[in-house]
Design an enzyme around this catalytic site. Sequence first.
Site, PDB file in Angstrom:
ATOM      1  N   TYR A  33      57.555  14.155 -38.405  1.00 31.63           N
ATOM      2  CA  TYR A  33      58.449  14.343 -37.266  1.00 31.63           C
ATOM      3  C   TYR A  33      57.791  15.201 -36.200  1.00 31.63           C
ATOM      4  CZ  TYR A  33      59.595  19.163 -38.687  1.00 31.63           C
ATOM      5  OH  TYR A  33      59.533  20.506 -38.991  1.00 31.63           O
ATOM      6  N   ARG A  52      49.494  15.238 -32.157  1.00 29.90           N
ATOM      7  CA  ARG A  52      49.728  15.710 -33.535  1.00 29.90           C
ATOM      8  C   ARG A  52      50.451  14.646 -34.361  1.00 29.90           C
ATOM      9  NH1 ARG A  52      52.783  21.230 -34.388  1.00 29.90           N
ATOM     10  NH2 ARG A  52      54.508  19.983 -33.595  1.00 29.90           N
ATOM     11  N   ARG A 101      63.113   0.946 -54.466  1.00 35.03           N
ATOM     12  CA  ARG A 101      62.463   2.243 -54.638  1.00 35.03           C
ATOM     13  C   ARG A 101      61.240   2.085 -55.533  1.00 35.03           C
ATOM     14  NH1 ARG A 101      62.471   6.548 -58.325  1.00 35.03           N
ATOM     15  NH2 ARG A 101      62.152   8.583 -57.344  1.00 35.03           N
ATOM     16  N   LYS A 150      52.912  17.298 -40.504  1.00 36.07           N
ATOM     17  CA  LYS A 150      54.285  17.708 -40.173  1.00 36.07           C
ATOM     18  C   LYS A 150      55.293  16.767 -40.841  1.00 36.07           C
ATOM     19  CE  LYS A 150      56.888  19.290 -36.132  1.00 36.07           C
ATOM     20  NZ  LYS A 150      57.376  20.535 -36.711  1.00 36.07           N
ATOM     21  N   GLU A 182      52.854  31.536 -42.477  1.00 39.29           N
ATOM     22  CA  GLU A 182      53.558  31.302 -41.206  1.00 39.29           C
ATOM     23  C   GLU A 182      55.043  31.542 -41.424  1.00 39.29           C
ATOM     24  OE1 GLU A 182      53.033  27.115 -40.138  1.00 39.29           O
ATOM     25  OE2 GLU A 182      53.120  26.573 -42.251  1.00 39.29           O
ATOM     26  N   LEU A 206      50.959  24.772 -40.331  1.00 39.17           N
ATOM     27  CA  LEU A 206      51.098  23.733 -39.312  1.00 39.17           C
ATOM     28  C   LEU A 206      50.297  24.144 -38.075  1.00 39.17           C
ATOM     29  CD1 LEU A 206      52.651  21.047 -38.753  1.00 39.17           C
ATOM     30  CD2 LEU A 206      54.068  22.428 -37.248  1.00 39.17           C
TER      31      LEU A 206
HETATM   32  N1  PMP Z   1      54.956  26.175 -38.555  1.00 40.44           N
HETATM   33  C1  PMP Z   1      55.953  25.463 -39.099  1.00 40.44           C
HETATM   34  C2  PMP Z   1      56.108  25.449 -40.588  1.00 40.44           C
HETATM   35  C3  PMP Z   1      56.847  24.752 -38.284  1.00 40.44           C
HETATM   36  O1  PMP Z   1      57.842  24.035 -38.836  1.00 40.44           O
HETATM   37  C4  PMP Z   1      56.692  24.818 -36.874  1.00 40.44           C
HETATM   38  C5  PMP Z   1      57.662  24.123 -35.968  1.00 40.44           C
HETATM   39  N2  PMP Z   1      57.527  22.769 -35.994  1.00 40.44           N
HETATM   40  C6  PMP Z   1      55.629  25.571 -36.353  1.00 40.44           C
HETATM   41  C7  PMP Z   1      54.772  26.228 -37.222  1.00 40.44           C
HETATM   42  C8  PMP Z   1      55.389  25.670 -34.865  1.00 40.44           C
HETATM   43  O2  PMP Z   1      54.830  24.488 -34.375  1.00 40.44           O
HETATM   44  P1  PMP Z   1      55.102  23.996 -32.889  1.00 40.44           P
HETATM   45  O3  PMP Z   1      54.636  25.101 -32.001  1.00 40.44           O
HETATM   46  O4  PMP Z   1      54.281  22.785 -32.755  1.00 40.44           O
HETATM   47  O5  PMP Z   1      56.570  23.766 -32.790  1.00 40.44           O
END
Ligand code: PMP
Length: 286
Positions: A33, A52, A101, A150, A182, A206
């Site tokens: 997503y 991305r 499935r 993602k 993070e 991410l």
């Molecule tokens: N880390 C994680 C785990 C996230 O879910 C997000 C938000 N999508 C981010 C970092 C920040 O990424 P972005 O700046 O692309 O929204």
Amino acid sequence: MTRTVYVNGEYLPEAEAKVSIFDRGFLMADAVYEVTSVLDGKLIDFEGHAVRLKRSLDELQMAEPCTKDELLEIHRKLVEVNEIDEGLVYLQVSRGSDGDRDFVFPSAETKPTLVLFTQNKPGLADSPAAQKGAKIISIEDIRWGRRDIKTTQLLYPSMGKMMAKAAGCDDAWMIEDGHVTEGTSNNAYFVKNGKIVTRPLSNEILHGITRKAVLRMAAEAQMEVEERLFTIDEAKEADEAFTTSASAFVMPVVEIDGVALGDGTPGPIAKRLREIYLDESRKAAI
Ligand code: PMP
């Protein structure tokens, strides 16, 4: 006003939109997503999100549902028909379904499922939460090892937010092998003696679109940035801290595990970066 959403080539009232119960996004979180912010009715960093998305799809050997130009057009149309001035566009691509499935990926002819919808968020940029700053807790990072993709596997980040809420806080930073990875839905930073510290890119986090933009803007503003592993104790002893994400931009952090940072209010570097980011992003929005 009924929200109009997009599903596999069709614009529909949200109540009429349907996806198969056999869809692998539903059964296996076999889906990726993106969330793109909208300010002044325009898309923030659409290009970054499109790049991305392509990377996430490639890493999972998932087909692209349409071209980048078509994606842009869908985003714009949804923003227009739903009259979004400030808000978000959520996009999800799943591997689809061939009607049953199975752990084995469906045949290459199986069409991915593409869903987009808007979320109206008046006051997104001028947010009271950003003026107050966020209180965070630290929790163990028990997610899978490909956090650079993602995917929609968001159960643990969602549980992390609930743990934060239960502790009277706003969010959680996750820790693996003694180092902060993070936030539940954002990248994490602290500032000590004017230097911004954040974890380097790897499979463990991410690759935030906002992270990339903010680090570039920080360098342009002659701010010192160091990308290295850091502990939660270093962050607790920092002068200030903040997070970045596409939906909350630059969010000051004022407390970590009950320890107030600085004077317990948003720090000057976080505030400045938020201003610069919002200003530059609005100018570059499409
Ligand atoms: N880390 C994680 C785990 C996230 O879910 C997000 C938000 N999508 C981010 C970092 C920040 O990424 P972005 O700046 O692309 O929204």
